[in-house]
Design an enzyme around this catalytic site. Sequence first.
Site, PDB file in Angstrom:
ATOM      1  N   CYS A   1       6.748 -13.522  -2.928  1.00 19.18           N
ATOM      2  CA  CYS A   1       5.517 -14.262  -2.645  1.00 19.18           C
ATOM      3  C   CYS A   1       5.334 -15.397  -3.664  1.00 19.18           C
ATOM      4  O   CYS A   1       6.101 -16.346  -3.654  1.00 19.18           O
ATOM      5  CB  CYS A   1       4.326 -13.316  -2.604  1.00 19.18           C
ATOM      6  SG  CYS A   1       2.877 -14.016  -1.765  1.00 19.18           S
TER       7      CYS A   1
ATOM      8  N   HIS B   1       5.807  -8.672   0.596  1.00 16.67           N
ATOM      9  CA  HIS B   1       5.561  -7.593  -0.350  1.00 16.67           C
ATOM     10  C   HIS B   1       6.012  -6.268   0.286  1.00 16.67           C
ATOM     11  O   HIS B   1       5.983  -6.111   1.504  1.00 16.67           O
ATOM     12  CB  HIS B   1       4.074  -7.481  -0.674  1.00 16.67           C
ATOM     13  CG  HIS B   1       3.511  -8.650  -1.411  1.00 16.67           C
ATOM     14  ND1 HIS B   1       3.825  -8.929  -2.712  1.00 16.67           N
ATOM     15  CD2 HIS B   1       2.637  -9.611  -1.017  1.00 16.67           C
ATOM     16  CE1 HIS B   1       3.176 -10.008  -3.102  1.00 16.67           C
ATOM     17  NE2 HIS B   1       2.453 -10.446  -2.097  1.00 16.67           N
TER      18      HIS B   1
END
Length: 500
Positions: free
Chosen positions: A334, A421
């Site tokens: 991310c 994630h």
Amino acid sequence: MPGSLLVAGTTSDAGKSVVTTGLCRALARRGLRVAPYKAQNMSNNSMVVAHPDGGGAEIGRAQWVQALAAGAVPEPAMNPVLLKPGGDRRSHVVVMGRPAGEVSASDFVDGRRHLARAAHDAYDDLAGRFDVVVAEGAGSPAEINLRSSDYVNMGLAQHASMPTVVVGDIDRGGVFAAMLGTVALLDASDQALVAGFVVNKFRGDPSLLTPGLDRLEALTGRRVYGVLPWDPTLWLDSEDALDLEGRRSSGSGLRVAVVRLPRISNFTDVDALGIEPGVDVVFVSEPRDLAGADLVVLPGTRSTVEDLAWLRSRGLDRAVEQHVASGRSVLGICGGFQMLGRRMLDPDGVESGEPADVPGLGLLDVETRFAAEKVLRLPVGEAFGQPVSGYEIHHGRITTGLDEQFLGGARRGSVHGTMWHGSLESDGFRRALLARVAEASGVDLPASDVSFAALREARLDRLGDLVEEHLDVDALLALARDGVGPVPLLPPGAPTPRDS
């Protein structure tokens, strides 16, 4: 008859999450429909769940794990308010899983009234659908300077006439004074809802604790519901970064260095690496700590632009570049992935608070542009011939160039970047990635068939066993259903709010 119980604490990190999680598992074993609940979390470690209206929703990681412990489907009502720190004086607000503006320290009271309404409405909804709601408090109920705007601790307890137990961490010392002081600082109406105590993290011979427990019960007129022992094998998904330095494997061989960014978020992404045999995971913040690492991980962050500036200020950018030049591996997740790209644009100050246009590390052909609408998704896919699932929480919109597509991101040689994630919890993918890292470093990695999901379930079972063995679960269930009986005021004659 439906019931509820508030698990409060003498301090942050006293063990509220652990006790709540263990009670959820123990009560679910009795065939009860159990819901975890935390009115407000302040954390950058969150999870995406399904929203009742469709799409994704964001809740605190701890409540997601507690729902697993309870055998319940995680939902936004279990953590209706999530505050994600955006700086020392402001937080981004998530209400019922969706972004809802900001709240600042200067607007702490007035800016939270609507949050209290949303939180209590969510609790009422859960209480109407489940047999028992096990609520976790935040910080300490004895933060009396904040009592007028509290809706997480005794404010919640007053809303639902909810019996409360106070957890104290004996490993820190001073637990008896902290427990007595917590009750004594509350006004009479709040004291009336505090039923007793749970001692957490006890090491040694339990008989040595008996005189202190007896004295505490005599002084407060409230019982101790049990003493949980210290268990170093427990490792639950955490909601804050207080214990990051303790998050490492005991293995040796393949070394993973996770850069501890100042505004790190969703750091549980790397937990799955630490369960693999022959893999050592350490959190680092100095360039010299990258020397000898086989895999460098740039994790998620709430403030990508600011943390990239921090990275450069410490010379970590050059250390990462040298690591790649040596042929070793990097994984960006991310925000960490976005740092690996060519450029990050924030024309409206969505993430940075002011317009920004900064160069990235240039290790991947990627450009990031931040947009106001947050992306919340539960993607599935494939990498290295293995199925992968994860979750996305971000404002960044990614444009990739010539690099290979990789789990919502990009890959070039030994440099991997993903927006997903949780992808490392996919066992086959994790092992395939580590095998490539090991090959690049010339390390012989042991074979593994460990399952992260099975290990998490075993930890939850172990926690449930500890709670069953060391706490009076039947008494706590009766307390949740019947409420608190008469209890004395501390000190005697303490004023009620109307008398003061």
